[in-house]
Motif scaffolding. Sequence first.
Motif, short mmCIF file in Angstrom:
data_model
loop_
_atom_site.label_atom_id
_atom_site.label_comp_id
_atom_site.label_asym_id
_atom_site.label_seq_id
_atom_site.Cartn_x
_atom_site.Cartn_y
_atom_site.Cartn_z
N MET A 1 1.32 12.46 3.65
CA MET A 1 1.56 11.07 2.79
C MET A 1 1.08 11.55 2.02
SD MET A 1 1.88 6.66 5.74
CE MET A 1 2.15 8.70 6.16
N ASP A 2 1.69 10.19 0.74
CA ASP A 2 0.87 10.07 -0.41
C ASP A 2 -0.35 8.70 0.70
OD1 ASP A 2 1.99 7.19 -0.64
OD2 ASP A 2 2.61 8.24 -2.54
N PHE A 3 -1.26 8.99 -1.07
CA PHE A 3 -2.02 7.92 -0.39
C PHE A 3 -1.36 5.77 -0.68
CE2 PHE A 3 -5.02 4.65 -2.80
CZ PHE A 3 -6.57 4.65 -2.00
N SER A 4 -0.90 6.14 -1.38
CA SER A 4 -0.86 4.28 -1.04
C SER A 4 0.65 3.86 -0.23
CB SER A 4 0.19 4.17 -2.77
OG SER A 4 -0.01 5.08 -4.01
N GLU A 5 1.37 4.80 -0.13
CA GLU A 5 2.30 5.15 0.96
C GLU A 5 1.27 4.55 2.31
OE1 GLU A 5 5.44 3.78 3.21
OE2 GLU A 5 4.90 4.00 1.51
N ASP A 6 0.62 5.26 2.62
CA ASP A 6 -1.16 5.43 3.91
C ASP A 6 -1.48 3.91 3.91
OD1 ASP A 6 -2.42 5.88 5.61
OD2 ASP A 6 -3.48 7.87 4.62
N VAL A 7 -2.11 3.93 2.78
CA VAL A 7 -2.52 2.59 2.24
C VAL A 7 -1.13 0.65 2.55
CG1 VAL A 7 -3.35 0.67 1.04
CG2 VAL A 7 -4.61 3.27 0.73
N LYS A 8 -0.21 1.31 2.56
CA LYS A 8 0.54 0.01 2.60
C LYS A 8 0.82 0.34 4.21
CE LYS A 8 5.30 -0.40 1.21
NZ LYS A 8 6.60 -0.13 1.01
N ARG A 9 1.48 1.19 4.47
CA ARG A 9 1.67 1.05 6.37
C ARG A 9 0.14 0.49 7.09
NH1 ARG A 9 4.69 7.05 7.79
NH2 ARG A 9 6.42 6.94 6.33
N ALA A 10 -0.77 1.62 6.80
CA ALA A 10 -1.92 0.54 7.29
C ALA A 10 -2.16 -1.25 7.00
CB ALA A 10 -3.46 1.15 6.56
N ALA A 11 -2.19 -1.54 6.01
CA ALA A 11 -2.18 -3.23 5.65
C ALA A 11 -1.14 -3.63 6.94
CB ALA A 11 -2.17 -3.18 4.17
N GLU A 12 0.20 -2.71 6.43
CA GLU A 12 1.44 -3.94 7.46
C GLU A 12 0.84 -3.54 9.08
OE1 GLU A 12 4.32 -1.60 6.23
OE2 GLU A 12 5.36 -1.93 4.22
N CYS A 13 0.28 -2.94 9.19
CA CYS A 13 0.75 -2.95 10.90
C CYS A 13 -1.79 -4.08 10.95
CB CYS A 13 -1.06 -1.31 10.79
SG CYS A 13 -0.98 -1.31 12.21
N MET A 14 -1.65 -3.90 10.12
CA MET A 14 -2.91 -5.20 10.05
C MET A 14 -2.04 -6.23 9.90
SD MET A 14 -6.48 -3.66 8.60
CE MET A 14 -5.88 -3.03 7.46
N LYS A 15 -1.34 -6.81 9.23
CA LYS A 15 -0.79 -8.00 9.21
C LYS A 15 0.30 -8.10 10.11
CE LYS A 15 -0.35 -8.08 4.11
NZ LYS A 15 0.69 -7.08 3.43
N LYS A 16 0.30 -7.15 11.40
CA LYS A 16 1.37 -7.56 12.21
C LYS A 16 0.08 -7.47 13.72
CE LYS A 16 4.90 -4.99 10.70
NZ LYS A 16 6.05 -3.79 11.13
N GLY A 17 -1.21 -7.42 14.01
CA GLY A 17 -2.18 -7.96 14.25
C GLY A 17 -2.29 -6.30 15.16
N GLY A 18 -2.10 -5.52 14.62
CA GLY A 18 -2.67 -3.87 14.69
C GLY A 18 -4.34 -3.46 13.90
N ILE A 19 -4.53 -2.71 15.24
CA ILE A 19 -5.47 -1.72 15.21
C ILE A 19 -5.54 -0.31 14.14
CG2 ILE A 19 -7.60 -1.02 16.00
CD1 ILE A 19 -7.21 -2.20 18.31
N ILE A 20 -6.76 -0.32 13.53
CA ILE A 20 -6.41 1.27 13.16
C ILE A 20 -6.85 2.21 12.58
CG2 ILE A 20 -4.72 -0.25 10.84
CD1 ILE A 20 -6.95 0.58 9.00
N LEU A 21 -7.31 3.27 12.60
CA LEU A 21 -8.06 4.06 12.39
C LEU A 21 -8.61 4.83 11.02
CD1 LEU A 21 -10.28 5.61 13.91
CD2 LEU A 21 -8.54 7.01 14.33
N TYR A 22 -9.16 4.66 10.50
CA TYR A 22 -9.63 4.59 8.80
C TYR A 22 -10.73 5.14 8.16
CZ TYR A 22 -11.47 0.08 8.53
OH TYR A 22 -12.25 -0.63 8.24
N PRO A 23 -10.42 5.90 7.48
CA PRO A 23 -11.96 6.15 6.75
C PRO A 23 -12.64 5.29 5.88
CG PRO A 23 -10.05 7.29 5.11
CD PRO A 23 -9.75 6.27 6.23
N THR A 24 -14.06 4.77 5.99
CA THR A 24 -14.47 3.74 4.89
C THR A 24 -15.64 4.97 4.20
OG1 THR A 24 -16.44 4.01 6.18
CG2 THR A 24 -14.35 2.58 7.45
N ASP A 25 -16.15 3.49 3.25
CA ASP A 25 -17.08 4.42 2.29
C ASP A 25 -18.33 4.94 3.44
OD1 ASP A 25 -17.82 1.52 3.73
OD2 ASP A 25 -19.16 1.23 1.98
#
Length: 188
Positions: A1-25
């Motif tokens: 999956m490309d970077f933009s699609e990954d970000v989009k899916r993660a953001a959509e999940c959070m907008k629906k009240g979901g929890i994400i597992l993600y890399p940070t700084d």
Amino acid sequence: MDFSEDVKRAAECMKKGGIILYPTDTIWGLGCDATNETAVRRIYELKKRADSKSMLVLTDSIQVIERITDEVPEVAYELIEAADQPLTIIYDGAHGVAPNLISEDGSLGIRITKEAYSQALCRALGRPVVSTSANISGEKSARWFGEITEEIKRGADYISSYRREDRTPHKASNIIKIGKGGVFKIIR
């Protein structure tokens, strides 16, 4: 999956009240919309962490910090400018986020992320993103994706694809608490 699609899916999940597992700084984190009290509670439950132990939030700009705190002391601008490593600053007078994120003393830890994925995530969500280590409270933090336990992975509603193969060990941020009059204390 490309970077933009990954970000989009993660953001959509959070907008629906979901929890994400993600890399940070810094290290891999569990995250959610920092304004969603129910999602924040779910992270506390997943981590088996007392809600009296606050979690920090990531943002992509100083303007967001100015919106969710009563005041940004002048020294904070200087510290942010001078920081050459990820720096979390604990500010007094937090508001505009889920109440269960704010410490009993009214403070909140906030970090401006400069890492591409977490920065894009903050922008896509349009709100601060909770960032807490992807581990059960009291256990060792995962320095890369492969060290995250199955229990944590199963508890996430979305797992980012970005940086899963990166085995570079990462570490938590430095933490400074800024109090009244710009007096600061190094926490970590």
